[in-house]
Scaffold this motif. Structure first.
Motif, short mmCIF file in Angstrom:
data_model
loop_
_atom_site.label_atom_id
_atom_site.label_comp_id
_atom_site.label_asym_id
_atom_site.label_seq_id
_atom_site.Cartn_x
_atom_site.Cartn_y
_atom_site.Cartn_z
N GLN A 430 35.72 25.12 15.45
CA GLN A 430 35.32 26.73 15.65
C GLN A 430 34.78 28.28 14.77
OE1 GLN A 430 34.32 27.53 19.19
NE2 GLN A 430 34.44 29.55 18.77
N GLN A 431 36.46 27.88 14.09
CA GLN A 431 36.62 29.34 12.99
C GLN A 431 35.62 28.81 11.88
OE1 GLN A 431 39.77 27.47 10.92
NE2 GLN A 431 41.58 28.37 12.41
N LEU A 436 30.44 32.15 11.04
CA LEU A 436 29.17 31.89 10.66
C LEU A 436 28.65 33.12 11.36
CD1 LEU A 436 26.60 30.17 8.93
CD2 LEU A 436 26.39 29.27 11.43
N LEU A 437 29.34 33.55 12.74
CA LEU A 437 28.42 34.17 13.45
C LEU A 437 29.22 35.54 12.76
CD1 LEU A 437 29.60 33.19 16.85
CD2 LEU A 437 27.14 33.15 16.74
N SER A 438 29.98 36.07 12.28
CA SER A 438 30.02 37.19 11.77
C SER A 438 29.57 37.73 10.04
CB SER A 438 31.98 37.65 11.62
OG SER A 438 31.65 37.06 10.79
N ARG A 439 28.46 36.41 9.81
CA ARG A 439 28.07 36.97 8.30
C ARG A 439 26.85 38.32 8.39
NH1 ARG A 439 32.09 36.88 5.43
NH2 ARG A 439 32.94 36.20 7.67
N GLN A 455 29.38 22.78 5.64
CA GLN A 455 30.50 22.98 6.16
C GLN A 455 31.08 22.38 8.20
OE1 GLN A 455 32.37 26.79 4.32
NE2 GLN A 455 33.45 25.12 3.02
N LEU A 456 29.92 23.43 9.02
CA LEU A 456 30.00 23.49 10.33
C LEU A 456 29.22 22.45 10.42
CD1 LEU A 456 30.53 24.60 12.96
CD2 LEU A 456 28.96 25.35 12.62
N ILE A 457 28.10 21.28 9.75
CA ILE A 457 27.68 20.00 10.25
C ILE A 457 28.45 18.75 10.03
CG2 ILE A 457 25.92 18.81 9.41
CD1 ILE A 457 24.09 21.71 9.08
N GLU A 715 37.01 34.44 18.81
CA GLU A 715 38.29 33.95 18.31
C GLU A 715 39.32 33.65 19.09
OE1 GLU A 715 39.15 36.84 14.85
OE2 GLU A 715 38.02 38.13 16.39
N LEU A 716 39.00 33.81 20.17
CA LEU A 716 40.97 32.68 21.17
C LEU A 716 40.83 32.04 20.91
CD1 LEU A 716 40.34 35.56 24.31
CD2 LEU A 716 42.18 35.11 22.66
#
Length: 861
Positions: A430-431, A436-439, A455-457, A715-716
Motif C-alpha cells: 500500500q505504501q 506511486l500515486l503521489s509522484r 518494488q510494487l510488482i 494513506e489510511l
C-alpha cells in the motif's frame, strides 16, 4: 511406461554428460521441448528442484530463467494458467534479484505474464506490469515491445470499460516509428471496438482478446471481426453468426490453444441463444466444457472440483443458467460462476482487484436474488430468504471484508510468522502504491517512479506466494455465509432489528431480520423511485433547500419512509441499517414516520425521535462487532485554519464545549500537524477530528485536512489504528465515490480499513454553530451513558428540544449529517440508580448527623 523410461534416460544422460550446471539446464530444457506432456513436466519439475539448489553464476541463472519461461509457456497452452503465472513471476523475481540484464525479460516473460494477468482478471497487477515493461522498452528504445505494451494496455482498459483511456493509448501507439501494418490494424481495431461499446453501451462483447493471426488474410480477419461486432451491436444475429463462422475457419488451426477454441465455441453458443436455438446453444456449451475439461462427459454440469481459474467458465455457466427453465438449475449454474470467481480472486493481493471483481459479480447476485424472491412468493419457504440474503451479502464490501479477515486472523494467531509477514507486506504494498500515486509525472521523477513500480510488482509477487502458503492452513473464503440463527441471537442481545438493502439494476430488495422474524420485499426500480431517492438526497446539498419548502420536504420525507418500507420495523427502538447504492447517502434519521402539516421541526415525527440507528456496510461487520468500552481519554484535533479563507469559525466553540464534557488533550492551530496526530492518535481511546474534509471524485480520493497537509484516503489503508471511537466532525467524511457493490469509498471506510470499529461521521458539508452544540451534547451524554450509539441519538434530540435554537436552525440539514457506525452499546444502567442510591445515602447520613447533634445538645443541657 516405455516412453517414461526413455525420457528418464535422456534426462540422466544429458545431465551426467553435461560439462556443467548451465549445460545441464539447457539440456533439460531441450529434452522437455521435445517431450511436452504430463510425464515430461513431472520429470522437469524434479530436475528444477535439483537445479535451483545449485545455482550460483549469472550464466546459470540465465539458463534457469529461460527454463522457467519455457515451462510457463507450456503450462499456459494446457490451461494451467495459475501455474504458468507462478513460473513467469519466479523467472522475473530471479532476473531482478540477480541482475540478469542480458536476458530479454520483457519479450519472453513480462509480455506473456501481463496477458495472463488480464485473462485471469488480475487487472491491477496487469496494469502495473504493462506500464513497467513499457518503461523498460522505452529505456531500451525497443519500438516493437513498446507497441506490444500499448496494444495490451489498450485491451486491458477496454475490459475495464475505460474507453477514453483506450483512445489515448491507441493514439500513442499509432505515433511510434516502425509500426507494422498488422499492428496498426490491431490498434485501430481496438479503437473501433471501444467506439462500438460506447455506442451500444454493452458491458461485454464476447470476443477473443488475443489477435494472434498469420500474415495470410490479415485484412479479411480484421474486417470480419468488425463486421461481427457491428452485427452484435445492431442485433443482426444471423449476420454475426455468418461472420463468426468465417472467422473460425480463418483463425482455428493446429496451434490454436484450447482456450481460444473454447472461446469460439462459446461465441457460437451465445449466438444460438440470441437466435432462440437453445438446443444448439447447450450443445455448443457442452463442447466448450469438453475442450476445457478433457474428461468432461456431460450432459450435466461439471463438479466444482474439476474447475480451475479460467474466466471462460464464468461465461459458460452464466449462459447455461440463462438457458435453464427450472430456477434451481439456474442457481446451480450461477453458483459455479461464483465458485470460479472465487478461484480467480485467490490470485488477488490488493483491494482494488476485489472491488473490480465484486462490481462485475453484482448483476449475477441480483439474478439469483430475483429467482429466490419469485420462489418465495410462490412457496413462502423461509429458506429462500436465507439463501437470497447470502447472495446479497456475497460481494457486498468484499474488499473491506478481505482485508478485515486478514487482520482478524492475525489477532487470533498473533504468533504466526507467516501472518505477521503478510501484514507487513500488505502495508508495504500500500505504501508503494501511495507513493506511486503521489509522484508527479515528469522526467526528474521517472527513475524513482520506475523503481517504485518494480518494488510494487515484486511485493505483489511475494504476497501471492505467501498467501498460497497461508491459504493451505486457513482457507480463502473472505465472505463467509450468513447464519441467520447466529444473527438473530445477536439482534436479540442488542434488542434490535436489522434492515438490509440490495440496490440492483432492476429491483431494490429489502431484508428485515429481527430476533423472531424474517421478511423479504422487492421494490421495483423505475424513474419515480430513482427520483424519490435522488430528490431527497438533494435536500441536503444546501442549508436553504429544506427551509425553502418545508411542506414539500415533509411530504417527500414520509413518502421515502414508506417507499423503503420502514414502517415494518417501527416497533423496534434499535435499528441496524445496511445500505446499498444511493441509499448510502440518505440520513435515515431525518425520514418522517407519519404525515405532518406542521412547519415546526421540533414537532415533526422524525425517525430519530423513536429509533436509534447504526449503519454498517455489510451484515458480517455488524455480526462481528465487539462491545464498545468507554474510556474518558480524548485527543481533539482542531487546526481551525485561523489565517485562511476557510477558517473554521465555530471550531473553537466546539473544542471548548467538548473540553467541558470530557477529559481531552488538544492539538490546535499549528500543533494539528498530520505527523503529530498520527504519532499520538493510538495513545487515546477517542480521536476527535474537527477540520475540513472532502469526499473526493473519480480522479481525487477522499481526504481530510491538517494544518500542514492532507491525509489521503489511501494513506489510511496503510495505518493501524487502535481507537475505540473516532468522531469525524468534518465535511463529507461519510460520503465518497460510489463503487458498485463495495459501497462509498469514503474516509469512514478508510478508518474502518485501518482498524476502527466505532465511528461518527458526516454525510455532507456543514460548518456551523450547530455542529459545536451537537458535539457538546454528544460528549455529555457519552460520559453519562458510555454508549456512542445512544449519544448519537440523544445529542440530536437535545438539539431539537433546545428553546434557544431557532426553527430554521432545527432543519434536518443542521443535525442529521452525523451518522453512527459501530456497536449497539447499551446505555450504562447504573447512572439513574446511582443518583437514587447517593440521594438515599445522603439522606441517611444527614439523619444520623442530625440525631448526633440533637443528642449532643441534650447532653450539654
Amino acid at each position: 511406461m516405455k516412453n517414461r523410461l526413455i525420457l528418464v534416460f535422456f534426462l540422466i544422460f544429458g545431465t551426467c554428460f553435461a560439462q556443467d550446471l548451465e549445460d545441464a539446464i539447457y539440456n533439460a530444457t531441450e529434452i522437455f521441448h521435445n517431450h511436452k506432456n504430463a510425464e515430461g513436466l513431472a520429470e522437469l519439475n524434479t530436475q528444477i528442484t535439483t537445479f535451483e539448489s545449485q545455482l550460483s553464476t549469472a550464466d546459470e541463472y540465465y539458463a534457469f530463467i529461460n527454463l522457467l519461461v519455457n515451462k510457463a509457456y507450456y503450462l499456459n497452452t494446457i490451461n494451467q494458467q495459475t501455474k504458468a503465472i507462478s513460473n513467469y513471476e519466479k523467472a522475473h523475481q530471479l532476473y531482478t534479484k540477480h541482475n540478469i540484464t542480458s536476458y530479454d525479460i520483457v519479450e519472453y516473460c513480462l509480455i506473456p505474464l501481463g496477458i495472463l494477468y488480464h485473462k485471469t482478471n488480475a487487472y491491477v497487477k496487469a496494469e502495473h506490469l504493462i506500464k513497467y515493461y513499457l518503461q523498460l522498452s522505452e529505456k531500451q528504445n525497443n519500438k516493437q515491445q513498446q507497441i506490444s505494451g500499448y496494444i495490451n494496455l489498450a485491451k486491458l482498459y477496454q475490459s475495464l470499460s475505460k474507453h477514453q483511456q483506450v483512445f489515448t493509448i491507441v493514439a500513442k501507439g499509432l505515433q511510434i516509428e516502425g509500426l507494422k501494418k498488422q499492428q496498426e490494424r490491431n490498434l485501430k481495431y481496438i479503437k473501433r471496438k471501444s467506439e462500438l461499446l460506447l455506442e451500444s453501451n454493452q458491458k461485454r462483447l464476447f470476443l477473443e482478446n488475443d489477435l494472434i493471426i498469420s500474415d495470410f488474410n490479415k485484412q479479411s480477419i480484421e474486417t470480419l471481426q468488425l463486421n461481427y461486432e457491428t452485427a452484435l451491436k445492431n442485433e443482426d444475429y444471423d449476420i454475426a453468426y455468418s461472420n463468426l463462422n468465417r472467422l473460425k475457419r480463418l483463425k482455428i488451426n493446429k496451434l490454436t490453444t484450447a482456450r481460444s477454441r473454447a472461446k469460439f465455441s462459446f461465441q457460437e453458443a451465445q449466438l444460438h441463444f440470441k437466435r432462440e436455438k437453445n438446443e444448439k446453444a447447450i450443445a455448443a456449451l457442452q463442447n466448450c466444457l469438453a475442450i476445457l475439461i478433457p474428461n468432461f462427459k456431460g450432459p450435466d454440469l461439471p463438479k466444482a472440483k474439476n474447475l480451475y481459474p479460467e474466466n471462460t467458465f464464468i461465461d459458460i455457466f452464466d449462459l447455461w443458467a440463462a438457458l435453464q427453465t427450472e430456477p434451481e438449475k439456474k442457481l446451480q449454474s450461477y453458483d459455479l460462476s461464483f465458485y470460479v470467481t472465487q478461484l480467480l480472486n485467490e490470485e488477488h493481493t490488493n483491494q482494488e482487484s476485489y472491488i473490480l471483481s465484486a462490481s462485475v459479480n453484482k448483476s449475477r447476485s441480483e439474478k439469483c436474488i430475483a429467482l429466490l424472491y419469485d420462489m418465495y412468493q410462490v412457496k413462502g419457504n423461509v429458506d429462500y430468504i436465507k439463501r437470497a440474503l447470502n447472495y446479497a451479502e456475497l460481494n457486498k464490501a468484499l474488499a473491506l471484508k478481505w482485508y478485515s479477515s486478514k487482520k482478524s486472523r492475525l489477532e487470533k494467531h498473533p504468533n504466526d510468522s507467516l501472518l505477521i509477514k503478510e501484514q507487513k507486506l500488505l502495508k508495504q504494498q500500500q505504501q508503494f502504491s501511495n507513493r506511486l500515486l503521489s509522484r508527479p509525472i515528469n522526467n526528474t521523477q521517472r527513475i524513482e517512479r520506475d523503481s517504485l513500480r518494480l518494488q510494487l510488482i515484486t511485493t505483489s509477487t511475494d504476497l501471492k506466494r505467501l498467501q498460497d502458503s497461508i491459504n493451505q492452513t486457513y482457507g480463502t473464503n473472505y465472505s463467509e455465509a450468513i447464519t441467520t440463527d447466529v444473527l438473530k441471537s445477536k439482534l436479540e442481545s442488542d434488542q434490535a432489528c436489522l434492515v438490509n438493502y440490495f440496490y440492483g439494476e432492476y429491483g431494490l430488495y429489502q431484508f428485515v431480520l429481527s430476533p423472531k422474524h424474517l421478511s423479504f420485499t422487492r421494490i421495483s426500480i423505475d424513474d419515480s423511485v430513482q427520483n424519490s431517492i435522488s430528490n431527497f438526497i438533494d435536500y441536503f446539498e444546501t442549508a436553504s433547500a429544506i427551509n425553502n419548502d418545508i411542506s414539500k420536504f415533509t411530504e417527500d420525507a414520509f413518502q421515502l419512509y414508506e417507499l423503503l418500507k420502514l414502517k415494518d420495523v417501527s416497533n423496534y427502538k434499535n435499528i441496524v441499517i445496511i445500505a446499498d447504492g444511493l441509499l448510502n447517502f440518505i440520513p435515515f434519521e431525518s425520514l418522517l414516520t407519519a404525515p405532518t402539516t406542521t412547519s415546526k421541526y421540533a414537532e415533526m415525527p422524525f425517525m430519530v425521535k423513536t429509533h436509534r440507528l447504526a449503519y454498517h456496510s455489510s451484515v458480517s461487520f455488524y455480526n462481528s462487532t465487539q462491545p464498545y468500552q468507554f474510556n474518558e481519554s480524548v485527543l481533539g484535533v482542531f487546526p481551525v485554519f485561523e489565517d485562511r479563507n476557510l477558517k473554521l469559525t465555530y471550531s473553537i466553540d466546539e473544542a471548548e464545549q467538548i473540553d467541558k464534557a470530557v477529559k481531552t488533550q488538544f492539538l490546535m492551530y499549528n500543533s494539528a500537524t498530520k505527523s503529530d496526530v498520527l504519532e499520538q492518535a493510538n495513545d487515546y481511546s477517542i480521536l476527535h477530528l474537527s477540520t475540513h474534509a472532502n469526499s473526493g471524485n473519480f480522479t481525487t480520493p477522499a481526504n481530510i485536512d491538517f494544518i500542514d497537509s492532507k491525509l489521503q484516503l489511501q494513506e489510511l489503508y496503510s495505518l493501524d489504528l487502535t481507537q475505540d471511537l473516532v468522531v469525524l466532525s468534518a465535511c463529507e467524511t461519510g460520503v465518497g465515490v460510489l463503487q458498485k457493490s463495495e459501497g462509498s469509498m469514503n474516509l469512514a471506510r478508510g478508518f474502518k480499513y485501518a482498524g476502527v470499529s466505532n465511528m461518527v461521521v458526516s454525510l455532507w458539508k456543514i460548518n456551523d454553530r450547530s455542529t459545536a452544540q451537537i458535539m457538546s451534547n454528544f460528549y455529555s451524554d457519552l460520559k453519562q451513558t458510555a454508549s456512542a450509539f445512544s449519544a448519537n441519538q440523544s445529542s440530536k434530540l437535545t438539539y431539537l428540544e433546545a428553546e434557544d435554537i431557532s426553527n430554521i436552525k432545527k432543519s434536518p440539514y443542521y443535525w442529521s449529517a452525523f451518522v453512527y457506525s459501530g456497536d449497539l452499546t447499551a446505555v450504562k444502567p447504573s447512572s439513574g440508580i446511582n443518583i437514587l442510591a447517593f440521594s438515599i445515602l445522603g439522606l441517611i447520613i444527614a439523619m444520623i448527623l442530625g440525631l448526633l447533634i440533637y443528642k449532643r445538645q441534650l447532653w450539654k443541657r
